[in-house]
Design a protein around this motif. Sequence first.
Motif, mmCIF file in Angstrom:
data_model
loop_
_atom_site.group_PDB
_atom_site.id
_atom_site.type_symbol
_atom_site.label_atom_id
_atom_site.label_comp_id
_atom_site.label_asym_id
_atom_site.label_seq_id
_atom_site.Cartn_x
_atom_site.Cartn_y
_atom_site.Cartn_z
ATOM 1 N N PRO A 44 0.801 -1.231 0.000
ATOM 2 C CA PRO A 44 0.000 0.000 0.000
ATOM 3 C C PRO A 44 0.826 1.269 0.000
ATOM 4 O O PRO A 44 0.440 2.258 -0.631
ATOM 5 N N ASP A 45 1.990 1.265 0.677
ATOM 6 C CA ASP A 45 2.791 2.490 0.690
ATOM 7 C C ASP A 45 3.390 2.779 -0.685
ATOM 8 O O ASP A 45 3.636 3.926 -1.037
ATOM 9 N N VAL A 89 0.203 4.453 -2.574
ATOM 10 C CA VAL A 89 -0.120 5.789 -2.076
ATOM 11 C C VAL A 89 1.041 6.745 -2.291
ATOM 12 O O VAL A 89 0.870 7.908 -2.646
ATOM 13 N N HIS A 91 -6.652 2.340 -6.805
ATOM 14 C CA HIS A 91 -7.088 3.493 -6.004
ATOM 15 C C HIS A 91 -8.582 3.476 -5.733
ATOM 16 O O HIS A 91 -9.284 4.465 -5.910
ATOM 17 N N LEU A 135 -10.213 2.697 -2.384
ATOM 18 C CA LEU A 135 -9.932 2.393 -0.985
ATOM 19 C C LEU A 135 -11.145 1.839 -0.250
ATOM 20 O O LEU A 135 -11.052 1.448 0.906
ATOM 21 N N VAL A 161 -6.559 -1.154 -3.179
ATOM 22 C CA VAL A 161 -5.305 -1.188 -2.430
ATOM 23 C C VAL A 161 -5.495 -2.002 -1.146
ATOM 24 O O VAL A 161 -6.541 -1.951 -0.503
ATOM 25 N N SER A 162 -4.478 -2.791 -0.810
ATOM 26 C CA SER A 162 -4.534 -3.609 0.414
ATOM 27 C C SER A 162 -3.988 -2.799 1.583
ATOM 28 O O SER A 162 -2.854 -2.984 2.026
ATOM 29 N N TRP A 163 -4.818 -1.872 2.096
ATOM 30 C CA TRP A 163 -4.376 -1.074 3.230
ATOM 31 C C TRP A 163 -5.000 -1.638 4.504
ATOM 32 O O TRP A 163 -5.503 -2.757 4.512
ATOM 33 N N GLU A 164 -4.963 -0.869 5.595
ATOM 34 C CA GLU A 164 -5.337 -1.473 6.880
ATOM 35 C C GLU A 164 -6.839 -1.671 7.036
ATOM 36 O O GLU A 164 -7.279 -2.388 7.934
ATOM 37 N N GLN A 165 -7.660 -1.051 6.185
ATOM 38 C CA GLN A 165 -9.106 -1.211 6.276
ATOM 39 C C GLN A 165 -9.603 -2.126 5.155
ATOM 40 O O GLN A 165 -9.092 -2.088 4.041
ATOM 41 N N ALA A 169 -8.179 9.165 5.142
ATOM 42 C CA ALA A 169 -8.119 8.823 3.717
ATOM 43 C C ALA A 169 -9.059 9.691 2.884
ATOM 44 O O ALA A 169 -9.115 9.549 1.663
#
Length: 543
Positions: free
Chosen positions: A53-54, A57, A295, A297, A303-307, A385
């Motif tokens: 994810p970083d 982003v 993109h 979210l 994206v595989s982010w924390e949520q 976000a």
Amino acid sequence: MPPVRSPRLLVLAVTAAAVLPVLVAPPAAAEETPTSGETVIGELVQGYADPAPDEIVGGAHEDDGTLLSWVQSDDGEVVRVPTEDVEDVETGSTVEVVLGNPVVDQAAQGGLEPALDVLSTEVLAAPAAITAPAAGAVNHQVTVVMLQPAGAARDTTTLTEVMAAVNGPVAAFWEQQTDGAVRLGTVAGLDWTTQSALTCSDPFALWKEAATRARWTEGPGRHLLVYVPTDSPGCGYGLGTIGNGPGSGGLAYVQEAGTAVIAHEFGHNLGLGHSSLLQCDGVVDSGPCQVTSYHDLYDVMGVSWEQVGSLNAVHAASLGVLPSSAAPTLVAGAAATEYTLAPVGARTGTRAVRLVDDDGYAFWLEYRTPTGQDSWLGTAAGAAARLQSGVLLRQETHVQGDTSWLLDGTPSPESGWDSDLAVALPPTSPVSFGAVPFTVTVLAATPSGARVRVSAGTRAPVHPIDAAYAQLGGSRVLGEPTSGLVCGYTGDGCRRSYVGGVIAWTPSTGAHDVRGAILERWRSLGAQTGMLGYPIGDDVAVP
């Protein structure tokens, strides 16, 4: 050609057996690698290599989510080929390819072995039918293998942590989002053992070694999840092969025991592509546009982010887990209709509305609020976000590895795309899109539902080529158009080109599609102006 129809993934030469407490298999014999000039017969297998994810982003990830393709023969040989060379071949098909020279593409620059150019392709058999696993407490069996590739330093992640992620939040997510059709659970785990001599440059060799060590065999509802240490040279954040729906199994590796990335790779195993953001210059879906990969979210396949938000309507429908009663369809030319959308996270009522345009494109409306799986929208994470609650607009697609696009309901000029993260449809202001066009007005929105009015415009006359495109399955089969409708040929004929082929028409022959090697040969003979003239029938697979 859609990449999401692979009933078989990989035949691994291992013996079916129960996983033993200590599993240290002898190294597999080296296999010959196909070379330029060879003819290879095997299954077309495809997968997605996903960035962290970083990287997305922060803009460090330059890949556009393009599909990766391999041909895997019955004796275990695997050769990577450029996806564009097999774009009109259905994933899971048995093909005969003649290989050319190495191609150092973007994937090779990122660490994968170079692909070999495909000089010619013949489809020998369509994908085999898949049998869904029987219903039960666990109908998707996951084997977890901790594997240390060559050059990688083992990290502190434990087998227990990875298995807990699968059995806990990942399993809970997919069971909820599929109403119990997908019930994941680990059935075996293999802890760190000796370091491998292989790297992620050949992920199939790595998977094969993991399968051999764990005595795993492929099959419907059987998944092999390999954990590789963080920062393993040449490895992506995650990589998953593509399946054929809720009954599929598959192969995956991840570099983190995170809910989002593991759930994302299992989504690929189930047949889903990515969900990305489509932005156009001051309008919703036409003119100069850009697609920003991953993109979205809101969705697990972004994206595989924390949520991890609810599975979007496009993807739920493609898996067959969105009941038609919960997602009415409005076609172009229909009378204006009002709907009350329930929050997607509530999983009740009308969860989406499908809008089908004259040209075969399908758009979806859904309503997101801090409810259920989307509860995080009301937290600091959602605010950071800059994600909105509200009615979202999506489009079905099969372009560059995407199967869903999130459209911008309040489009900015091109100069403002990078800073514009507000995509929900504005309240009370009509928003138009599509060829008809459709016009959607959000009349009212409360935490329990959003009332929208949808008008479908006046149905325009449909050219026979566009009708044939829609009947074939639109972008799911031929991909997006690459040319306008070109007429004035011999016999009052017309044609339009697509990513995966051509549809040609005359009043006397009707509209017919031409694809693959047949298309190449037809073009070489002068296409419609040559000795063969216009096609008088569609191309068909010969067993």
